[in-house]
Motif scaffolding. Structure first.
Motif, mmCIF file in Angstrom:
data_model
loop_
_atom_site.group_PDB
_atom_site.id
_atom_site.type_symbol
_atom_site.label_atom_id
_atom_site.label_comp_id
_atom_site.label_asym_id
_atom_site.label_seq_id
_atom_site.Cartn_x
_atom_site.Cartn_y
_atom_site.Cartn_z
ATOM 1 N N GLY A 280 33.305 25.973 6.192
ATOM 2 C CA GLY A 280 34.543 25.789 5.447
ATOM 3 C C GLY A 280 34.470 24.669 4.430
ATOM 4 O O GLY A 280 33.386 24.251 4.017
ATOM 5 N N VAL A 281 35.629 24.175 4.037
ATOM 6 C CA VAL A 281 35.725 23.117 3.027
ATOM 7 C C VAL A 281 35.170 21.818 3.580
ATOM 8 O O VAL A 281 35.483 21.414 4.712
ATOM 9 C CB VAL A 281 37.194 22.922 2.582
ATOM 10 C CG1 VAL A 281 37.393 21.620 1.824
ATOM 11 C CG2 VAL A 281 37.644 24.121 1.732
ATOM 12 N N LYS A 282 34.353 21.134 2.755
ATOM 13 C CA LYS A 282 33.834 19.819 3.111
ATOM 14 C C LYS A 282 34.090 18.888 1.947
ATOM 15 O O LYS A 282 33.584 19.090 0.840
ATOM 16 C CB LYS A 282 32.334 19.887 3.397
ATOM 17 C CG LYS A 282 31.740 18.536 3.776
ATOM 18 C CD LYS A 282 30.252 18.640 4.076
ATOM 19 C CE LYS A 282 29.655 17.288 4.458
ATOM 20 N NZ LYS A 282 28.200 17.384 4.740
ATOM 21 N N PHE A 283 34.900 17.844 2.178
ATOM 22 C CA PHE A 283 35.225 16.900 1.112
ATOM 23 C C PHE A 283 34.057 15.969 0.859
ATOM 24 O O PHE A 283 33.328 15.593 1.762
ATOM 25 C CB PHE A 283 36.481 16.098 1.479
ATOM 26 C CG PHE A 283 37.747 16.898 1.387
ATOM 27 C CD1 PHE A 283 38.411 17.033 0.173
ATOM 28 C CD2 PHE A 283 38.265 17.532 2.502
ATOM 29 C CE1 PHE A 283 39.569 17.783 0.083
ATOM 30 C CE2 PHE A 283 39.424 18.289 2.426
ATOM 31 C CZ PHE A 283 40.070 18.418 1.207
ATOM 32 N N ILE A 284 33.902 15.599 -0.414
ATOM 33 C CA ILE A 284 32.802 14.757 -0.850
ATOM 34 C C ILE A 284 33.291 13.330 -1.051
ATOM 35 O O ILE A 284 34.268 13.129 -1.763
ATOM 36 C CB ILE A 284 32.184 15.295 -2.166
ATOM 37 C CG1 ILE A 284 31.699 16.730 -1.952
ATOM 38 C CG2 ILE A 284 31.036 14.416 -2.635
ATOM 39 C CD1 ILE A 284 31.253 17.401 -3.218
#
Length: 284
Positions: A280-284
């Motif tokens: 899924g979404v992974k914030f940087i």
């Protein structure tokens, strides 16, 4: 107060609040409050639907895995909901750091999915009927706190075609949907996240920019929106060592979300970047 009125009041009082739904987007509990609407706005392929999956999983997952344990309604107007993708994200997050058996993992996944109600719509008329149906669900499920719509602009061109030359007729169905949704927000204090496809328009003046950042849906809908997430995509090169020890160029997509909130509070801005992984979404 009548018995039914007392029961309704009790349901409203226990409706979960989602101000902490995603600290990367809304830090320090600055997320949407009861009865507020968040619009994810951008062109195709800018991560809007993946972000909805991320928020959906965050809500239906158990507290022990960082979730909120609330019920969610997903209204799919594009017929693009990928249940295999959604299940894959849920499994990835349930299995992260878990040492439980396969049976218990499957039971946990089933429990997460039991908190999700999916509805498909193929027209603005069906969307309006769905919102009427939603009122019954809201009155019987006090744990239902989040409504996701992907997307609110799916029938824009169809409604314009059916409305002919009259702007009032073109916007009539969405205006009725917005008015009904506004009443549901006020009566049941749910939170709404919805995607909205950007449409390229030509604007006059030096500050018009690309023309993608202007709202174009009817004013009753625009008045409902309390937070806006402007989604965009950029390509970045990353260098990774190959199996033979040399370095090779690999390309990954990075998405940016520019958050704005307005209304009774002071307008605030925040930008976040993320990539989409198998989990899924992974914030940087």
């Amino acid at each position: 107060m009548t018995e039914n009125g007392a029961q309704l009041f009790a349901r409203l009082e226990t409706r979960p609040c989602l101000k902490d739904i995603e600290p990367q987007l809304f830090p320090e509990g600055g997320g949407p409050n009861h009865g507020e609407v968040v619009e994810l706005y951008g062109t195709e392929g800018t991560g809007k639907t993946e972000m909805l999956y991320h928020l959906l999983c965050r809500c239906v997952l158990p507290v022990a895995t960082g979730g909120l344990e609330v019920d969610v309604v997903f209204v799919d107007t594009d017929y693009s909901l990928d249940m295999l993708r959604l299940v894959s994200i849920l499994e990835s997050r349930l299995n992260a750091g878990s040492s439980s058996s396969a049976e218990s993992d499957e039971a946990a996944l089933r429990l997460c999915l039991s908190r999700l109600l999916v509805v498909h719509c193929s027209s603005s008329s069906q969307l309006l009927l769905t919102l009427h149906f939603l009122e019954t669900s809201l009155s019987s499920r006090p744990g239902l706190a989040l409504l996701l719509i992907d997307s609110i602009s799916a029938f824009y061109w169809l409604d314009r075609c059916e409305g002919g030359a009259s702007a009032i007729r073109q916007e009539e169905k969405l205006r009725k949907c917005a008015e009904l949704l506004g009443r549901l927000l006020s009566d049941y204090r749910i939170t709404v996240f919805t995607t909205c496809h950007a449409i390229k328009k030509v604007y006059n003046g030096p500050s018009s920019g690309s023309g993608y950042d202007r709202p174009y849906l009817c004013r009753p809908w625009q008045r409902l929106v309390t937070h806006r997430l402007l989604c965009s995509r950029q390509e970045t090169n990353s260098v990774a060592p190959s199996a033979g020890g040399s370095e090779e160029q690999s390309r990954r997509q990075v998405f940016t979300v520019h958050c704005t909130s307005s209304g009774s509070r002071t307008k605030a801005y925040r930008s976040s970047s993320f990539c989409v992984t198998d989990g899924g979404v992974k914030f940087i």
